[in-house]
Motif scaffolding. Structure first.
Motif, PDB file in Angstrom:
ATOM      1  N   SER A 387       0.814  -1.226   0.000  1.00 12.62           N
ATOM      2  CA  SER A 387       0.000   0.000   0.000  1.00 12.62           C
ATOM      3  C   SER A 387       0.842   1.268   0.000  1.00 12.62           C
ATOM      4  N   VAL A 388       2.129   1.169   0.403  1.00 12.24           N
ATOM      5  CA  VAL A 388       2.994   2.356   0.390  1.00 12.24           C
ATOM      6  C   VAL A 388       4.134   2.241  -0.614  1.00 12.24           C
ATOM      7  N   LEU A 389       4.388   1.038  -1.117  1.00 12.68           N
ATOM      8  CA  LEU A 389       5.513   0.856  -2.034  1.00 12.68           C
ATOM      9  C   LEU A 389       5.090   0.785  -3.496  1.00 12.68           C
ATOM     10  N   LEU A 390       3.987   0.142  -3.795  1.00 12.15           N
ATOM     11  CA  LEU A 390       3.546   0.029  -5.180  1.00 12.15           C
ATOM     12  C   LEU A 390       2.909   1.356  -5.600  1.00 12.15           C
ATOM     13  N   PRO A 391       3.452   2.027  -6.607  1.00 16.77           N
ATOM     14  CA  PRO A 391       3.001   3.389  -6.922  1.00 16.77           C
ATOM     15  C   PRO A 391       1.504   3.528  -7.142  1.00 16.77           C
ATOM     16  N   ASP A 392       0.879   2.572  -7.826  1.00 22.51           N
ATOM     17  CA  ASP A 392      -0.561   2.697  -8.070  1.00 22.51           C
ATOM     18  C   ASP A 392      -1.351   2.641  -6.769  1.00 22.51           C
ATOM     19  N   GLN A 393      -0.946   1.737  -5.863  1.00 23.32           N
ATOM     20  CA  GLN A 393      -1.629   1.661  -4.574  1.00 23.32           C
ATOM     21  C   GLN A 393      -1.305   2.871  -3.700  1.00 23.32           C
ATOM     22  N   ALA A 394      -0.047   3.273  -3.702  1.00 24.39           N
ATOM     23  CA  ALA A 394       0.358   4.420  -2.882  1.00 24.39           C
ATOM     24  C   ALA A 394      -0.373   5.692  -3.322  1.00 24.39           C
ATOM     25  N   ALA A 395      -0.655   5.801  -4.610  1.00 29.32           N
ATOM     26  CA  ALA A 395      -1.309   7.009  -5.124  1.00 29.32           C
ATOM     27  C   ALA A 395      -2.714   7.186  -4.584  1.00 29.32           C
ATOM     28  N   THR A 396      -3.370   6.096  -4.168  1.00 25.27           N
ATOM     29  CA  THR A 396      -4.720   6.234  -3.611  1.00 25.27           C
ATOM     30  C   THR A 396      -4.694   7.019  -2.307  1.00 25.27           C
ATOM     31  N   ALA A 397      -3.542   7.038  -1.620  1.00 27.76           N
ATOM     32  CA  ALA A 397      -3.372   7.828  -0.399  1.00 27.76           C
ATOM     33  C   ALA A 397      -2.427   9.013  -0.638  1.00 27.76           C
ATOM     34  N   TRP A 398      -2.197   9.346  -1.914  1.00 26.45           N
ATOM     35  CA  TRP A 398      -1.311  10.450  -2.269  1.00 26.45           C
ATOM     36  C   TRP A 398       0.084  10.257  -1.678  1.00 26.45           C
ATOM     37  N   LEU A 399       0.601   9.041  -1.831  1.00 29.66           N
ATOM     38  CA  LEU A 399       1.943   8.705  -1.360  1.00 29.66           C
ATOM     39  C   LEU A 399       2.847   8.266  -2.507  1.00 29.66           C
ATOM     40  N   GLN A 400       2.472   8.595  -3.738  1.00 25.32           N
ATOM     41  CA  GLN A 400       3.246   8.153  -4.879  1.00 25.32           C
ATOM     42  C   GLN A 400       4.658   8.737  -4.842  1.00 25.32           C
ATOM     43  N   PRO A 401       5.645   7.970  -5.304  1.00 23.73           N
ATOM     44  CA  PRO A 401       7.034   8.443  -5.293  1.00 23.73           C
ATOM     45  C   PRO A 401       7.290   9.442  -6.415  1.00 23.73           C
ATOM     46  N   MET A 402       8.418  10.131  -6.319  1.00 23.50           N
ATOM     47  CA  MET A 402       8.860  11.029  -7.379  1.00 23.50           C
ATOM     48  C   MET A 402      10.223  10.551  -7.892  1.00 23.50           C
ATOM     49  N   ALA A 403      10.644  11.099  -9.018  1.00 28.54           N
ATOM     50  CA  ALA A 403      11.850  10.606  -9.679  1.00 28.54           C
ATOM     51  C   ALA A 403      13.101  10.759  -8.828  1.00 28.54           C
ATOM     52  N   GLU A 404      13.116  11.708  -7.904  1.00 24.76           N
ATOM     53  CA  GLU A 404      14.322  11.962  -7.105  1.00 24.76           C
ATOM     54  C   GLU A 404      14.311  11.248  -5.757  1.00 24.76           C
ATOM     55  N   ASP A 405      13.272  10.498  -5.446  1.00 25.77           N
ATOM     56  CA  ASP A 405      13.206   9.770  -4.175  1.00 25.77           C
ATOM     57  C   ASP A 405      14.169   8.588  -4.167  1.00 25.77           C
ATOM     58  N   ILE A 406      14.586   8.230  -2.971  1.00 27.45           N
ATOM     59  CA  ILE A 406      15.336   6.990  -2.743  1.00 27.45           C
ATOM     60  C   ILE A 406      14.571   6.180  -1.703  1.00 27.45           C
TER      61      ILE A 406
END
Length: 544
Positions: A387-406
């Motif tokens: 729910s926090v790592l997979l971008p599609d799932q994370a996006a439902t809670a507005w937790l999607q990653p960005m290109a500069e994240d590690i």
């Protein structure tokens, strides 16, 4: 390791939640049940509320009790709210976010009724008086978003500031809209065309990326600034949080913060109480009754006493002990808040914040795979991580990653597994990462202290750069080996030790003594939501 009876464990869990609640400014438990009168009908209401609304929620509990209703309250951060509202089977009759700005960002499975704004709390720029004097802000009512941009981007060392992340904390969500609108300089609501203007992004991105510290909750951010006063000059938060910070600072003989109400970037928490539509007409009727009671004129004085400006303010006399004018606080604040954009524009603006505007993050998620968590259910843990790592799932809670994240995931027991690192936002890499975790089994003991230290080292090795750093421990808190000195020495010796927070997400039949000592050393928080590990993990992840 000490063995405790079931009764002792229950007592420790209750005590821990009391301590966590006190840190967040909440009632005793994260879920509170208020019994009705003996002759009350056998029907319940369930309310999900933002932690930023603690004093207002207590008034709603009083209203429910007076009406003869038995109401259960669960405090949830907005990252958790997004996921819960998307589930059609969630149990809530009422939802109470800190700001109506998040309503347009939610994807509720069940319809939401018309919000009723109960009270308002301006988002202030709370700055040390000596720093405000140096900037020429004292006594001014025309400080603008451009003024903030100029000082925080010109001298980052002299203007270290703290703001939580949008849209997961209400004050940060409102502050983001304020900065977006003020820096656009149009004097109107943001429109979709504004988001493509290079002049706006050239001003906005450096401002947002100059933030020194974030946190998963408003009170967590307040505690960081008041507890490490020498490290920050500015706190962007709700006015009631500034008051809480100042009470702590004055008690420690420190210089209090002064409230600045930005002229063109004023955000506000409007506390919208919302009825969730459902199939039970009785529950809906009672939810509407609570909503109506909270908007009643006779609650105005009680709302003011809690530090909020009531929506119905006739006859209200502000308490000077709460609205302290020496701190720059207005007893009769006159709203000049920024205009709210249409829903489509706001969603696009928040998407751009998440994937392009905000300060990037370097996050280690350390996942306990020791034998003691086997009963918690590895499958549930896997779902929570997804729910926090997979971008599609994370996006439902507005937790999607960005290109500069590690993002680094480290499975651990007494020994650390091989760190798995993903740089950026590639969905395929995150799918591969979660697949690597899926094949692991729970076994062995636990060393939380060495794991925390190595989490810090993993961020060093990855290169924190200009990112916000955090280690998130997902654990039951039962460490068989190690000692707190390992963590203290590692953070003291590290060049980035002061920039990395440590949070803990507890699962199963968890103990807290050891994790509390770790997170308090690293300006972090503990999250324990029994039965909803994903909600707890989303809340912790929202801090970075």
């Amino acid at each position: 390791m000490t063995i405790r009876t079931e009764k002792q464990v229950r007592h420790r869990r209750t005590t821990r939640r009391a301590l966590i609640g006190a840190a967040l400014g909440l009632p005793l438990l994260s879920g509170c049940t208020l019994p009705g009168r003996d002759d009350a009908p056998a029907a319940d209401l369930r309310l999900m509320a933002s932690p930023e609304l603690g004093p207002l929620v207590r008034l709603a509990q009083d209203a429910a009790t007076a009406a003869g209703y038995r109401m259960v309250v669960d405090y949830r951060g907005q990252a958790a709210m997004f996921g819960i509202l998307a589930d059609p089977d969630h149990p809530y009759d009422l939802v109470w976010p800190a700001t109506s700005l998040v309503v347009d960002l939610a994807s509720p499975a069940r319809p939401l009724g018309e919000p009723v704004s109960v009270a308002r709390n301006p988002v202030v720029w709370a700055v040390k008086g000596s720093v405000a004097d140096r900037a020429g802000w004292l006594g001014r009512d025309d400080v603008t978003a451009a003024d903030l941009r100029d000082v925080v981007t010109a001298d980052a060392d002299a203007w270290r500031w703290a703001m939580a992340g949008a849209p997961h904390v209400g004050s940060a969500t409102a502050a983001y809209l304020g900065l977006l609108t003020g820096l656009a300089g149009t004097g109107r609501a943001i429109a979709s065309d504004d988001l493509d203007r290079r002049g706006l992004t050239d001003a906005l991105i450096p401002t947002l990326r100059s933030v020194t510290r974030s946190a998963p909750t408003a009170r967590g951010l307040t505690n960081i600034v008041s507890g490490r006063y020498g490290d920050y000059e500015l706190l962007v938060n709700g006015q009631t949080e500034m008051v809480a910070a100042n009470r702590a600072l004055v008690g420690a003989s420190q210089e209090p913060l002064l409230a600045i109400y930005p002229a063109d970037a004023q955000g506000v928490l409007d506390a919208p109480l919302i009825v969730v539509e459902g199939d039970d007409p009785t529950r809906r009727e009672r939810a509407l009754a609570i909503q109506a009671a909270m908007g009643a004129r006779d609650l105005g004085q009680a709302i003011s006493a809690a530090g909020w400006y009531p929506s119905v303010a006739a006859g209200v006399r502000p308490d000077p002990a709460v609205f302290v004018t020496d701190w720059g606080i207005s007893e009769a604040w006159r709203e000049r808040t920024v205009e709210r954009p249409d829903a489509a524009t706001w969603r696009e603006a928040m998407t751009r914040y998440r994937v392009g505007y905000r300060k990037p993050s370097a996050t280690v998620i350390a996942v306990d795979r020791s034998g003691s968590i086997a009963d918690a259910g590895v499958d549930g843990l896997q779902d929570a991580l997804g729910s926090v790592l997979l971008p599609d799932q994370a996006a439902t809670a507005w937790l999607q990653p960005m290109a500069e994240d590690i993002t680094v995931v480290i499975p651990f027991d007494l020994e650390l597994g091989q760190p798995i690192t993903v740089r950026g936002d590639d969905a395929g890499e995150f799918a591969w990462l979660t697949g690597q975790l899926a094949g692991q089994t729970a076994a062995g003991g636990t060393d939380l202290y060495d794991t925390t230290r190595r989490g810090l080292w993993a961020i060093e090795e990855a290169g924190i750069g200009d990112r916000l750093g955090a280690v998130i421990l997902v654990t039951d808190g039962k460490s068989n080996e190690g000692e707190i000195e390992l963590v203290e020495d590692a953070f003291d010796d590290s060049p980035i030790g002061g920039r990395v927070a440590v949070h803990a997400v507890l699962m199963g039949d968890s103990w807290d003594d050891q994790v509390q000592s770790i997170v308090s050393r690293a300006a972090g928080q503990v999250f324990d939501i029994p039965g909803d590990l994903a909600a707890a993990l989303r809340t912790a992840r929202a801090g970075n």
